[in-house]
Design an enzyme around this catalytic site. Structure first.
Site, PDB file in Angstrom:
ATOM      1  N   ASP A  50      40.338  57.701  48.553  1.00  0.00           N
ATOM      2  CA  ASP A  50      39.256  56.730  48.614  1.00  0.00           C
ATOM      3  C   ASP A  50      38.293  57.233  49.695  1.00  0.00           C
ATOM      4  OD1 ASP A  50      37.570  54.683  49.208  1.00  0.00           O
ATOM      5  OD2 ASP A  50      39.116  53.140  49.426  1.00  0.00           O
ATOM      6  N   GLN A  84      34.378  55.566  52.906  1.00  0.00           N
ATOM      7  CA  GLN A  84      33.924  55.640  54.298  1.00  0.00           C
ATOM      8  C   GLN A  84      33.788  57.074  54.792  1.00  0.00           C
ATOM      9  OE1 GLN A  84      32.710  53.199  55.878  1.00  0.00           O
ATOM     10  NE2 GLN A  84      33.436  51.504  54.630  1.00  0.00           N
ATOM     11  N   LYS A 122      26.838  53.230  50.529  1.00  0.00           N
ATOM     12  CA  LYS A 122      27.306  53.453  51.912  1.00  0.00           C
ATOM     13  C   LYS A 122      26.788  54.779  52.462  1.00  0.00           C
ATOM     14  CE  LYS A 122      31.578  50.861  51.147  1.00  0.00           C
ATOM     15  NZ  LYS A 122      31.393  49.585  51.821  1.00  0.00           N
ATOM     16  N   CYS A 137      38.065  43.180  54.082  1.00  0.00           N
ATOM     17  CA  CYS A 137      38.748  43.499  52.816  1.00  0.00           C
ATOM     18  C   CYS A 137      39.976  44.368  53.068  1.00  0.00           C
ATOM     19  CB  CYS A 137      37.821  44.190  51.827  1.00  0.00           C
ATOM     20  SG  CYS A 137      36.469  43.160  51.289  1.00  0.00           S
TER      21      CYS A 137
HETATM   22  C1  PLP Z   1      37.550  52.257  52.414  1.00  0.00           C
HETATM   23  C2  PLP Z   1      36.801  51.526  51.347  1.00  0.00           C
HETATM   24  N1  PLP Z   1      37.181  51.655  50.070  1.00  0.00           N
HETATM   25  C3  PLP Z   1      36.548  51.042  49.064  1.00  0.00           C
HETATM   26  C4  PLP Z   1      35.473  50.237  49.304  1.00  0.00           C
HETATM   27  C5  PLP Z   1      34.802  49.568  48.161  1.00  0.00           C
HETATM   28  O1  PLP Z   1      33.497  50.030  48.011  1.00  0.00           O
HETATM   29  P1  PLP Z   1      32.515  49.340  46.982  1.00  0.00           P
HETATM   30  O2  PLP Z   1      32.511  47.877  47.305  1.00  0.00           O
HETATM   31  O3  PLP Z   1      31.203  50.001  47.249  1.00  0.00           O
HETATM   32  O4  PLP Z   1      33.038  49.630  45.625  1.00  0.00           O
HETATM   33  C6  PLP Z   1      35.036  50.043  50.615  1.00  0.00           C
HETATM   34  C7  PLP Z   1      33.924  49.124  50.916  1.00  0.00           C
HETATM   35  O5  PLP Z   1      33.793  48.619  52.009  1.00  0.00           O
HETATM   36  C8  PLP Z   1      35.719  50.713  51.667  1.00  0.00           C
HETATM   37  O6  PLP Z   1      35.329  50.575  52.933  1.00  0.00           O
END
Ligand code: PLP
Length: 421
Positions: free
Chosen positions: A215, A218, A241, A379
């Site tokens: 993932d 970040q 982001k 989250c």
């Molecule tokens: C580590 C990480 N993974 C996944 C996501 C999800 O990203 P998105 O909401 O742009 O799909 C985020 C969003 O804050 C995140 O910080």
């Protein structure tokens, strides 16, 4: 000789003073005042601000190029298709993917991870199999795997973390076995800022033929990502982001995996032929891109990638590292402040609590000073549970932030402490 010259140039680029004032001039929103104070935007982990070149690329697309892609012989459709596909090539180079068709456009990291969980998962994960994630995942890299495991009667296992917010790698090595069908971990934690040793994780998983999804939501905005050097099987990230627009993101997948995976959404563009008896699917990447895509999003993300390349990811990483060290020192020195997430390798995130003050109150008082930070569980509720806090305040930095802004936040926190004393 050429190589030596390139090396000197690269060194010069790194050591040239990072002109943050000039960078800030690229971001129109940073000129705003909030509650009568200059905006101090410290919430880039939630979404980054956008430079004028990205805003212009989107406006220009609608003003001069708008048409549907892949469908028309007419001039505008061909132009829009070219812009959409050119952006894919630039994104491919940005993460050093081997093939353009390994770049799948999605709505963001969340959709990218769900795509793998649903497509790879339904085909390759069966009853009794295991999926490994870590204790520091965003909900986007937990829930899709939970849903898959529920449906397939598979088991979700979690790599533990220590009190600094570092993964227990020996523990992880012991968790690997032939039932494990995927390791899905974050490259950088949004709640703690930890940069995980992903190369080591991938080596360990690959030694047992287990694919790895990273993932990168970040990480992509903050450090140079090279998917071939990492050797990850999948890499997920979001445009918004990394200076791009919302509603566009990327799933990188190695060709052989993507080829072997079924589509999850049916519709236009993802087919090669349709009859009522049988449909055959399009080639990569279109097999995974059903329906009219987010064309303006791709164009905007292409512009964002060009912009980040222009500033230089290495220079961004160096500058942000300096800023994070400064913030850690200044904020950490305030009596009553506890920093959550003290890993040795960190990037751009400073999560903290202040004794006897709820993070939401910190966030509200900082807001009155024009300072935007996030307060909540980010989250990542399991991370909050691990550190036994209901929430944290989180300042997340980008290369357009300054030490003066960190000082403003420190003054705001002091003010909150006085108010609640
Ligand atoms: C580590 C990480 N993974 C996944 C996501 C999800 O990203 P998105 O909401 O742009 O799909 C985020 C969003 O804050 C995140 O910080």
């Amino acid at each position: 000789m050429q190589a030596a010259l390139e090396e000197v140039n690269a060194q010069e680029k790194l050591t040239t003073r990072f002109d943050v004032d000039r960078i800030r001039g690229d971001f129109p929103i940073l000129k705003q005042r909030v509650h009568g104070r200059p905006l101090v935007y410290l919430d880039s982990a939630a979404t980054s601000q956008k430079p004028q070149v990205v805003i212009d690329a989107i406006t220009n697309y609608y003003a001069t190029q708008n048409a549907n892609v892949h469908r028309g012989v007419h001039y505008l459709s061909q132009l829009a298709t070219r812009e959409y596909e050119d952006a894919r090539v630039r994104i491919q180079r940005f993460i050093n993917a081997a093939e353009t068709h390994e770049i799948i456009y999605t709505r963001g990291a969340t959709e990218s991870i769900n795509l793998v969980a649903q497509s790879y998962g339904r085909k390759f994960v069966h009853e009794g199999d295991e999926i490994i994630i870590s204790a520091m995942e965003h909900h986007s890299n937990i829930v899709p795997w939970q849903m898959l495991c529920d449906g397939q009667r598979a088991k979700l296992r979690v790599i533990p973390i220590d009190d600094n917010g570092e993964l227990l790698i020996e523990e992880f090595a012991r968790m690997l076995n032939r039932r494990v069908k995927m390791v899905a971990v974050t490259h950088i934690s949004n709640a703690l800022g930890t940069i995980n040793p992903v190369k080591r994780i991938i080596e360990l998983a690959h030694s047992q033929d287990i694919p790895v999804l990273l993932d990168g939501a970040q990480a992509a905005p903050h450090l140079k990502v090279d998917v071939r050097d990492l050797d990850c099987d999948f890499y997920a990230f979001s445009g918004h982001k990394m200076c791009g627009p919302t509603g566009i993101g990327v799933l990188y997948g190695k060709s052989h995996w993507l080829e072997s995976m079924p589509p999850v959404m049916g519709g236009g563009d993802m087919i090669s032929s349709v009859t009522f008896e049988k449909t055959t699917y399009n080639t990569l990447p279109y097999k995974f891109e059903a329906g009219t895509p987010n064309i303006e999003g791709a164009v905007g993300l292409g512009a964002a990638v060009d912009y980040l390349n222009g500033v230089g990811l290495d220079r961004i990483a160096t500058y942000e590292h300096e800023l994070l060290d400064y913030a850690t020192e200044v904020i950490g020195a305030i009596p009553g402040v506890k920093i959550i997430g003290t890993a040795r390798e960190k990037a751009s995130v400073l999560s903290f609590t202040v004794e006897d003050i709820h993070p939401h109150d910190i966030g509200t008082i900082l807001d009155q000073e024009g300072i935007a930070v996030r307060a909540g569980h980010h989250c990542a509720q399991p991370v909050m549970k691990r550190f036994d806090v209901p929430a944290t305040a989180r300042a997340s930095l980008a290369f357009y932030n300054t030490k003066e802004e960190i000082d403003a936040m420190a003054a705001g926190i002091q003010k909150a402490i006085e108010v609640f004393a």
